[in-house]
Design a protein around this motif. Structure first.
Motif, short mmCIF file in Angstrom:
data_model
loop_
_atom_site.label_atom_id
_atom_site.label_comp_id
_atom_site.label_asym_id
_atom_site.label_seq_id
_atom_site.Cartn_x
_atom_site.Cartn_y
_atom_site.Cartn_z
N THR A 16 13.63 11.35 -1.05
CA THR A 16 12.80 10.16 -1.27
C THR A 16 11.80 10.02 -0.12
N LEU A 17 10.54 9.92 -0.48
CA LEU A 17 9.47 9.80 0.50
C LEU A 17 8.70 8.51 0.29
N LEU A 18 8.01 8.08 1.30
CA LEU A 18 7.05 6.98 1.21
C LEU A 18 5.65 7.56 1.36
N ALA A 19 4.70 6.94 0.70
CA ALA A 19 3.34 7.47 0.80
C ALA A 19 2.29 6.38 0.64
N PRO A 20 1.35 6.29 1.56
CA PRO A 20 0.13 5.52 1.31
C PRO A 20 -0.80 6.41 0.47
N THR A 21 -1.90 5.87 0.05
CA THR A 21 -2.89 6.68 -0.66
C THR A 21 -4.15 6.79 0.19
N TYR A 51 0.82 -1.21 0.00
CA TYR A 51 0.00 0.00 0.00
C TYR A 51 0.86 1.27 0.00
N LEU A 52 2.17 1.11 0.07
CA LEU A 52 3.08 2.26 0.05
C LEU A 52 3.63 2.50 -1.35
N LYS A 53 3.88 3.76 -1.64
CA LYS A 53 4.43 4.17 -2.93
C LYS A 53 5.69 5.00 -2.69
N LYS A 54 6.70 4.76 -3.51
CA LYS A 54 7.95 5.53 -3.42
C LYS A 54 7.79 6.80 -4.25
N LEU A 55 8.00 7.95 -3.61
CA LEU A 55 7.88 9.24 -4.28
C LEU A 55 9.20 10.00 -4.19
N THR A 56 9.40 10.88 -5.16
CA THR A 56 10.59 11.74 -5.14
C THR A 56 10.16 13.20 -5.11
N PHE A 108 2.94 15.12 -6.90
CA PHE A 108 3.34 13.72 -7.02
C PHE A 108 2.48 12.92 -8.01
N ALA A 109 1.43 13.50 -8.51
CA ALA A 109 0.55 12.76 -9.41
C ALA A 109 0.14 13.66 -10.59
N PRO A 110 0.30 13.17 -11.82
CA PRO A 110 -0.10 13.97 -12.98
C PRO A 110 -1.62 14.07 -13.09
#
Length: 432
Positions: free
Chosen positions: A243-248, A220-225, A279-281
């Motif tokens: 570098t961050l981690l993110a749930p939705t 459920y985690l996503k790697k974000l920059t 973080f999202a287009p």
């Protein structure tokens, strides 16, 4: 009699519609209750936008505040709370524990921010051992998720001082060096995140060096920059990739919520979140990835082919009314064709039957008259024919069927003339 024929047809049609109507969903309730988060948080702000969208379409969405995702989960599961929808952070529970809940999709990324004192050399989360760390208020998704990540690094209440406070309360303490680090799950536009980033002389934003490992062990985690300047372009904060981690965030509803309202929530989510963020287009959210609970059937159809056909071109309330009528039209059209084929012939048969029933009796009289020679018997049969003629004349039929009446009376006259000859009332040559 025609009333009986057509009345029976209407009764059959009405009965079919009544049976079908038992399987048609009732109209959705005009009010829905949704639990969000604290008044200063992103959940509450987004829920208020949903409420505006609902209002435009003629429905009321009541937005309740809460302590966070765990609190939302408890309240949507409580039958007495009368909550039908909630915003929740991914990863806070498992679907098997809550079979009555469904997800309508993921809405946006919620980065995990870790700010720590520059005095603390923080390479991995395990380096927090022995320090004071704010891990989010109890009842929040932050508290639940951060506790999980820290426990995997052997950071527990026995190995560190874990403080159950959110970013608003913990940020001043971090800047005053009363605590060593804090965790927060919040959008990039959070004022508290910006304020802590500006305090870069004493506070540093942690970059997850083992992000790939966390993503592979927690799906459920996503790697974000976060790129340089992603928080503040003027001050170039941060000054390098982080570098961050993110749930939705998930939009969760009760399984028994009216299907039309599930579609209204999906339309609202698409309206509010389709533009994306850092973080999202655009167009990435909402989607069916990283779900907390199974995707509802309505959401599955929505992501596959968009909203139902009628909702694309009609106002929402008119669309759901038409959708219900469409279901009723199925038996209506199925029955109308055979009824149109059967009813007119049945009606014609019933009219002609009123007339043709006399032919049986007329044929019997004709057979008797064929070999009759007794004048007295002939006069008696003439009385029967006269009575029959009067009854036929009084038979009620539509004008278009009167030719049948006069054809029958003509046949009666032919037998009458033969009997009058036998009775001696006329001569045989007068019958020609």
């Amino acid at each position: 009699m025609s009333f009986i024929i057509y009345g029976a047809a209407v009764s059959v049609l009405g009965g079919a519609l009544w049976v079908t109507f038992q399987f048609v969903q009732p109209l959705p309730p005009k009010k829905v209750t949704m639990v969000s988060g604290g008044e200063g948080g992103a959940y509450y702000a987004f829920a208020k936008q949903y409420a505006q969208f609902f209002k435009k379409h003629g429905y009321e969405l009541e937005v309740l505040t809460s302590k966070g995702s765990m609190d939302n989960l408890n309240r949507i599961n409580d039958p007495e709370a009368d909550v039908q929808a909630a915003l929740m952070q991914g990863g806070i529970t498992t679907a098997e524990q809550h079979p009555d809940l469904e997800s309508l999709g993921s809405l946006f990324y919620e980065p995990i921010w870790v700010f720590h004192s520059k005095r603390l050399r923080l390479k991995t989360l395990a380096d927090l051992k022995g320090h004071k760390v704010a891990i989010g208020a109890e009842g929040s998704g932050t508290h639940h998720l951060v506790s999980t990540l820290l426990a995997e690094n052997d950071i527990t209440a026995e190995t560190a001082t874990l403080i159950p406070e959110g970013i608003s309360e913990a940020a001043p303490q971090l800047q005053d060096r009363k605590i060593d680090a804090l965790f927060a799950i919040s959008g990039i536009n959070s004022q508290a995140v910006e304020d802590l980033s500006l305090a870069h002389k004493t506070v540093k934003l942690y970059s997850f060096d083992r992000a790939e490992t966390y993503v592979r062990t927690h799906h459920y985690l996503k790697k974000l920059t976060l790129p340089p300047g992603g928080i503040d372009l003027i001050n170039n904060l941060p000054d390098s990739d982080v570098t961050l981690l993110a749930p939705t965030a998930n939009l969760v509803v009760r399984e028994d919520l009216h299907p039309a309202l599930k579609y209204l929530f999906l339309l609202a989510a698409d309206h509010v979140h389709k533009d994306g963020d850092m973080f999202a287009p655009s167009g990435h959210f909402p989607n069916k990835e990283a779900l907390l609970f199974p995707l509802s059937d309505e959401a599955r159809n929505f992501y596959k082919s968009g909203p139902p056909f009628l909702m694309r071109y009609l106002p929402f309330q008119l669309a759901i009314t038409a959708e219900r009528l469409k279901i009723l039209l199925i038996p209506l059209l199925t029955l109308l064709f055979p009824l149109f084929k059967i009813t007119p012939p049945a009606y014609r048969w019933q009219i002609r039957r009123r007339i043709f029933k006399w032919y049986k009796h007329l044929k019997e009289l004709d057979m008797k008259a064929y070999e009759l020679t007794d004048p007295a018997e002939a006069r008696k049969m003439l009385e029967q024919l006269e009575h029959m003629d009067r009854m036929v004349l009084e038979t009620s039929v539509p004008l278009s069927y009167t030719d049948y009446i006069y054809s029958l009376r003509l046949h009666i006259r032919m037998i009458e003339q033969r009997l009058k000859v036998i009775a001696g009332e006329i001569k045989e040559q007068d019958t020609v």
